[in-house]
Design a protein around this motif. Structure first.
Motif, PDB file in Angstrom:
ATOM      1  N   THR A 104      -1.718  46.450  12.971  1.00 25.73           N
ATOM      2  CA  THR A 104      -0.442  46.140  13.641  1.00 25.73           C
ATOM      3  C   THR A 104      -0.289  46.980  14.911  1.00 25.73           C
ATOM      4  OG1 THR A 104       0.665  47.826  12.290  1.00 25.73           O
ATOM      5  CG2 THR A 104       0.718  45.544  11.474  1.00 25.73           C
ATOM      6  N   GLN A 105      -1.334  47.642  15.313  1.00 23.01           N
ATOM      7  CA  GLN A 105      -1.235  48.540  16.479  1.00 23.01           C
ATOM      8  C   GLN A 105      -1.080  47.791  17.797  1.00 23.01           C
ATOM      9  OE1 GLN A 105      -0.679  51.820  16.233  1.00 23.01           O
ATOM     10  NE2 GLN A 105      -0.621  51.238  14.074  1.00 23.01           N
ATOM     11  N   ARG A 106      -1.723  46.674  17.915  1.00 25.29           N
ATOM     12  CA  ARG A 106      -1.587  45.888  19.154  1.00 25.29           C
ATOM     13  C   ARG A 106      -0.267  45.114  19.078  1.00 25.29           C
ATOM     14  NH1 ARG A 106      -5.171  44.612  23.125  1.00 25.29           N
ATOM     15  NH2 ARG A 106      -5.038  42.581  24.118  1.00 25.29           N
ATOM     16  N   VAL A 129      -0.246  40.082  22.010  1.00 25.89           N
ATOM     17  CA  VAL A 129      -1.245  39.148  21.454  1.00 25.89           C
ATOM     18  C   VAL A 129      -0.802  37.703  21.687  1.00 25.89           C
ATOM     19  CG1 VAL A 129      -2.371  38.339  19.329  1.00 25.89           C
ATOM     20  CG2 VAL A 129      -2.021  40.783  19.699  1.00 25.89           C
ATOM     21  N   SER A 130       0.437  37.415  21.308  1.00 24.10           N
ATOM     22  CA  SER A 130       0.908  36.028  21.445  1.00 24.10           C
ATOM     23  C   SER A 130       1.027  35.639  22.909  1.00 24.10           C
ATOM     24  CB  SER A 130       2.241  35.838  20.715  1.00 24.10           C
ATOM     25  OG  SER A 130       3.229  36.662  21.290  1.00 24.10           O
ATOM     26  N   GLY A 131       1.478  36.595  23.746  1.00 21.55           N
ATOM     27  CA  GLY A 131       1.625  36.298  25.173  1.00 21.55           C
ATOM     28  C   GLY A 131       0.286  35.977  25.828  1.00 21.55           C
ATOM     29  N   GLU A 132      -0.751  36.679  25.417  1.00 19.70           N
ATOM     30  CA  GLU A 132      -2.075  36.451  26.013  1.00 19.70           C
ATOM     31  C   GLU A 132      -2.724  35.156  25.524  1.00 19.70           C
ATOM     32  OE1 GLU A 132      -3.557  41.068  26.785  1.00 19.70           O
ATOM     33  OE2 GLU A 132      -4.251  39.986  25.024  1.00 19.70           O
ATOM     34  N   LEU A 133      -2.444  34.823  24.266  1.00 24.12           N
ATOM     35  CA  LEU A 133      -3.175  33.685  23.672  1.00 24.12           C
ATOM     36  C   LEU A 133      -2.423  32.350  23.673  1.00 24.12           C
ATOM     37  CD1 LEU A 133      -4.899  35.431  20.637  1.00 24.12           C
ATOM     38  CD2 LEU A 133      -5.957  34.594  22.721  1.00 24.12           C
ATOM     39  N   LEU A 134      -1.130  32.395  23.457  1.00 26.33           N
ATOM     40  CA  LEU A 134      -0.421  31.124  23.246  1.00 26.33           C
ATOM     41  C   LEU A 134      -0.395  30.221  24.487  1.00 26.33           C
ATOM     42  CD1 LEU A 134       2.472  32.021  20.769  1.00 26.33           C
ATOM     43  CD2 LEU A 134       0.190  31.104  20.324  1.00 26.33           C
ATOM     44  N   LYS A 135      -0.557  30.812  25.665  1.00 23.34           N
ATOM     45  CA  LYS A 135      -0.631  29.941  26.864  1.00 23.34           C
ATOM     46  C   LYS A 135      -1.893  29.074  26.806  1.00 23.34           C
ATOM     47  CE  LYS A 135      -2.503  33.816  29.477  1.00 23.34           C
ATOM     48  NZ  LYS A 135      -2.181  34.898  30.409  1.00 23.34           N
TER      49      LYS A 135
END
Lengths: 170, 179
Positions: free
Chosen positions: B57-59, B64-70
């Motif tokens: 849970t450190q990141r 994570v969601s901002g980088e990937l969900l796009k």
């Protein structure tokens, strides 16, 4: 900065891969790519003249569903329950069939046509046209004379080469 | 206009005809669809695993969601377009296919799960963005998402093997004739 460069490299690799794959597919000659005829009894040949009920333009195997006509060529054959008996003939994928002129547009419901098929081994009323089985389409809604097929009707359309083979039982 | 009529209209469209008659169209569109679907699932899976606390849970979750969900959304748009073209080619057959219907249901379930997560569970994101486990609702959303997307992939493959033979005579086809 390094990350941006890495992103660009990955993007370029992906774009190139897609471009190469797409080009390869574009250049590839369309081939008859049937997986196998193992499901069909290729030793048996059935010849039908029937009325199209539906065409399933499946990408892998186009199917024409039809109601076989009786020997008098006046009606479709019915089962004991009074319902028409329906058969299906399968062939190459819809795109390859379309190249030959066989499609949902050229074989609408009601079309009368004749062809030979090799039936499924499992007993279901369907079969394959085989590699280059010939198909004859009657002109308009004009059925052939009793006992005859569409190749005998003046103005018929032929798909494939040769003539209808004789029936062959196992 | 009922759903069956809409399906018939799609089937009769120029795009559908192109998909049916072009030898190149279906394999190319299908390959792009598979790549887009893989991207959707791959990016969603990473976000879902982060919700479940894997690998840690450190990141920050928002990072994570901002980088990937796009990428998820971009790939999803591509998947919808290519999937739509594949559907159009043989719409009446897909329309009555149980596996296809279940796949659409799974897609709806994935959308609802995501909507509930983003509109309700994410209200408290500051409290669990980094260093602490996501709340139970978040972990359930992550697990449900993985389950739904895996199911959806299986259903998608199932479609190709369940089209089989449909011997039913369409209602508008009349065989009660005598020549």
């Amino acid at each position: 900065m390094k990350t941006k460069v890495q992103h660009r490299v990955v993007g370029a690799v992906l774009a190139t891969s897609v471009a190469v794959a797409t080009t390869a597919m574009m250049l590839a000659a369309p081939a008859w790519a049937h997986h196998s005829f193992a499901a069909y009894n290729m030793e048996v040949t059935k010849v039908f003249t029937g009325v199209v009920t539906r065409v399933n333009p499946d990408a892998n195997h186009l199917q024409i569903f039809f109601a076989p006509m009786n020997e008098e060529r006046k009606n479709v054959i019915r089962g004991e329950d009074g319902k028409p008996i329906i058969w299906a003939v399968e062939m190459a994928g819809s795109a390859q069939a379309a190249k030959e002129g066989i499609s949902v547009n050229t074989f609408p419901p009601g079309t009368i046509f004749s062809m030979a098929l090799h039936p499924l081994r499992d007993g279901r009323p369907a079969g394959t046209r085989g590699r280059e089985g010939v198909i004859f389409k009657c002109p308009g809604r004009k059925p052939p004379a009793p006992g005859k097929h569409c190749d005998s009707v003046e103005g018929h359309t032929q798909y494939g080469t040769g003539s209808l083979p004789p029936e062959k039982k196992e | 206009m009922d759903l069956a009529s809409i399906v018939d209209s799609i089937y009769a469209s120029g795009a559908a005809e192109w998909m049916r008659t072009s030898v190149k169209a279906m394999p190319i569109v299908e390959a792009i669809h598979v790549m887009a679907a893989a991207t959707v699932f791959g990016t969603v899976l990473v976000v879902d695993l982060r919700l479940l606390g894997f690998p840690s849970t450190q990141r920050p979750f928002t990072r994570v969601s901002g980088e990937l969900l796009k990428w998820t959304w971009a790939a999803f748009v591509v998947a919808v377009i290519t999937g739509g073209l594949m559907f159009a080619a043989n719409a009446p057959t897909y329309y009555v296919n149980t596996a296809f219907r279940l796949k659409m249901l799974a897609l709806l379930g994935a959308g609802l799960n995501m909507a509930v997560f983003h509109t309700i569970t994410c209200r408290t994101i500051r409290a669990w963005d980094q260093g602490v486990p996501a709340p139970l609702a978040g972990r359930i959303a992550g697990a449900a998402s993985i389950l739904i997307w895996v199911t959806l992939i299986f259903l998608a493959r199932w479609i190709g093997f369940t089209k089989g033979y449909n011997f039913d005579v369409p209602q508008d086809v009349n065989l009660d004739f005598t020549f």
